[in-house]
Write a protein that holds these residues in place. Structure first.
Motif, PDB file in Angstrom:
ATOM      1  N   LEU A  54       0.868  -1.221   0.005  1.00 51.56           N
ATOM      2  CA  LEU A  54       0.071  -0.010  -0.107  1.00 51.56           C
ATOM      3  C   LEU A  54       0.848   1.424  -0.134  1.00 51.56           C
ATOM      4  CD1 LEU A  54      -2.845  -0.860   2.359  1.00 51.56           C
ATOM      5  CD2 LEU A  54      -3.286  -0.402  -0.056  1.00 51.56           C
ATOM      6  N   ILE A  55       1.934   1.070   0.688  1.00 51.12           N
ATOM      7  CA  ILE A  55       3.026   2.248   0.940  1.00 51.12           C
ATOM      8  C   ILE A  55       3.581   2.372  -0.691  1.00 51.12           C
ATOM      9  CG2 ILE A  55       5.069   2.921   1.724  1.00 51.12           C
ATOM     10  CD1 ILE A  55       4.309   2.290   4.352  1.00 51.12           C
ATOM     11  N   GLY A  56       3.537   1.425  -0.991  1.00 52.79           N
ATOM     12  CA  GLY A  56       4.382   1.449  -2.627  1.00 52.79           C
ATOM     13  C   GLY A  56       3.487   1.998  -3.387  1.00 52.79           C
ATOM     14  N   ALA A  57       2.079   1.869  -3.479  1.00 50.59           N
ATOM     15  CA  ALA A  57       0.897   2.213  -4.116  1.00 50.59           C
ATOM     16  C   ALA A  57       0.954   3.768  -4.065  1.00 50.59           C
ATOM     17  CB  ALA A  57      -0.350   1.635  -4.071  1.00 50.59           C
ATOM     18  N   LEU A  58       1.080   4.211  -2.843  1.00 49.71           N
ATOM     19  CA  LEU A  58       1.031   5.612  -2.593  1.00 49.71           C
ATOM     20  C   LEU A  58       2.234   6.589  -3.150  1.00 49.71           C
ATOM     21  CD1 LEU A  58      -0.279   5.678   1.188  1.00 49.71           C
ATOM     22  CD2 LEU A  58      -1.599   6.468  -0.943  1.00 49.71           C
ATOM     23  N   ILE A  59       3.382   5.580  -2.978  1.00 50.66           N
ATOM     24  CA  ILE A  59       4.496   6.353  -3.625  1.00 50.66           C
ATOM     25  C   ILE A  59       4.415   6.146  -5.187  1.00 50.66           C
ATOM     26  CG2 ILE A  59       7.010   5.952  -4.221  1.00 50.66           C
ATOM     27  CD1 ILE A  59       7.170   4.679  -1.358  1.00 50.66           C
ATOM     28  N   PHE A  60       3.823   5.349  -5.688  1.00 50.94           N
ATOM     29  CA  PHE A  60       3.599   5.302  -7.269  1.00 50.94           C
ATOM     30  C   PHE A  60       2.620   6.564  -7.459  1.00 50.94           C
ATOM     31  CE2 PHE A  60       1.368   3.723 -10.774  1.00 50.94           C
ATOM     32  CZ  PHE A  60       2.174   3.452 -11.810  1.00 50.94           C
ATOM     33  N   PHE A  61       1.582   6.623  -6.924  1.00 54.64           N
ATOM     34  CA  PHE A  61       0.587   7.781  -6.996  1.00 54.64           C
ATOM     35  C   PHE A  61       1.420   9.087  -6.969  1.00 54.64           C
ATOM     36  CE2 PHE A  61      -2.133  11.096  -5.611  1.00 54.64           C
ATOM     37  CZ  PHE A  61      -3.150  11.041  -6.490  1.00 54.64           C
ATOM     38  N   GLY A  62       2.321   9.249  -5.872  1.00 53.74           N
ATOM     39  CA  GLY A  62       3.078  10.554  -6.071  1.00 53.74           C
ATOM     40  C   GLY A  62       4.006  10.928  -7.167  1.00 53.74           C
ATOM     41  N   PHE A  63       4.688   9.661  -7.558  1.00 53.20           N
ATOM     42  CA  PHE A  63       5.524   9.733  -8.730  1.00 53.20           C
ATOM     43  C   PHE A  63       4.734  10.271 -10.059  1.00 53.20           C
ATOM     44  CE2 PHE A  63       7.425   7.891 -12.461  1.00 53.20           C
ATOM     45  CZ  PHE A  63       9.144   8.188 -12.106  1.00 53.20           C
ATOM     46  N   THR A  64       3.599   9.677 -10.335  1.00 46.79           N
ATOM     47  CA  THR A  64       2.719  10.094 -11.457  1.00 46.79           C
ATOM     48  C   THR A  64       2.417  11.359 -11.529  1.00 46.79           C
ATOM     49  OG1 THR A  64       0.868   9.139 -10.357  1.00 46.79           O
ATOM     50  CG2 THR A  64       1.988   7.488 -11.698  1.00 46.79           C
TER      51      THR A  64
END
Length: 281
Positions: A54-64
């Motif tokens: 889930l943390i990885g998904a949030l980081i991915f969201f921020g990267f996009t």
């Protein structure tokens, strides 16, 4: 619930959907990988794995979001910014997973994980992250027109060749009307476009592609994938010391010209040159 979704811009809904898909994909991939390793737990539902992905998904969201914000910059700048952002994303994941492990170990009395395990997790995750990020950068721009609600802000009836005569933009705390015939040029700024009109202008939500469809192509012409200029505002075409091509507008502003647009921009200046030759003959 539907009203809440309607308030979220289309581009943000696309970003959220991509982050959720990324979370589901990484969770299933780590689950499969752990099932193949005898030394690791094979539980299908594991708190540590759930929180870490889930943390990885949030980081991915921020990267996009960062990728969209820098989409209008040069290729060199984008590559540098996104590379630094990617490295920072992996570092954030390692710290986040270590924090999760520490909390779980102290609250559930489970054994902690070694640094090697965190690094191994981060290395595998970074491969998934790189693939997902490249896919988003490559394919998401093509969905701008389908996901953005910029059309709600302009009068648009392309089938009848009716073009907008004014655009509504945000300027500080105001939303003001900008007549199209006063606009010199328009540039992309992530999820927004910025209008430059007689020394003023403002921001409006949308993509350059969708906005271009509302403008008369006989009056405006693209000069870069992130810039549109009013044809009559172009005063000169010049070459920079670096070799880059730009157009200088009557206002004095200089707008970069993309490689794929050089011939079309040069063609814009040809009629003016021909008229000048006929007058001098």
């Amino acid at each position: 619930m539907q009203n809440l979704l309607d308030r979220i811009p289309g581009r943000e809904r696309l970003r959220i959907a991509c982050a959720l898909i990324f979370w589901a994909a990484t969770y299933l991939l780590f689950l499969t990988w752990n099932q193949l390793q005898d030394e690791f737990p094979s539980a299908i539902w594991q708190t540590r794995r759930l929180l870490a992905t889930l943390i990885g998904a949030l980081i991915f969201f921020g990267f996009t979001r960062i990728a969209d914000r820098v989409s209008g910059r040069s290729l060199r700048d984008r590559a540098l910014i996104l590379t630094v952002a990617g490295i920072a994303s992996v570092a954030l994941l390692i710290m986040g997973r270590a924090a999760i492990s520490l909390i779980i170990s102290s609250t559930l009395n489970e054994p902690g994980l070694s640094l090697a395990r965190h690094l191994r997790f981060a290395m595998i995750w970074s491969g998934y992250f790189a693939g997902g990020a490249l896919a988003f950068i490559a394919f998401a721009p093509a969905l701008h027109g389908a996901t953005d609600d910029a059309a709600d802000r302009v009068s648009h009836a392309a089938n009848d060749d009716v073009f907008a005569d004014a655009l509504w933009v945000s300027r500080g705390r105001e939303t003001v009307r900008v007549p199209v015939d006063t606009i010199d040029w328009i540039e992309a700024e992530g999820d927004y476009v910025r209008l430059h009109a007689n020394g003023s202008g403002g921001l409006m939500r949308g993509t350059l592609t969708s906005l271009e469809e509302t403008l008369d192509p006989h009056i405006f012409a693209p000069v870069h994938r992130s810039a549109i200029c009013r044809r009559s505002a172009i005063a000169a075409m010049l070459r920079k010391p670096t070799g880059a091509i730009a157009v200088r507008l009557e206002s004095g502003a200089e707008v970069p010209v993309g490689r794929r647009y050089r011939d079309s921009v040069a063609a814009l200046l040809t009629p003016a040159k021909d008229n000048q030759r006929r007058l001098m003959a």
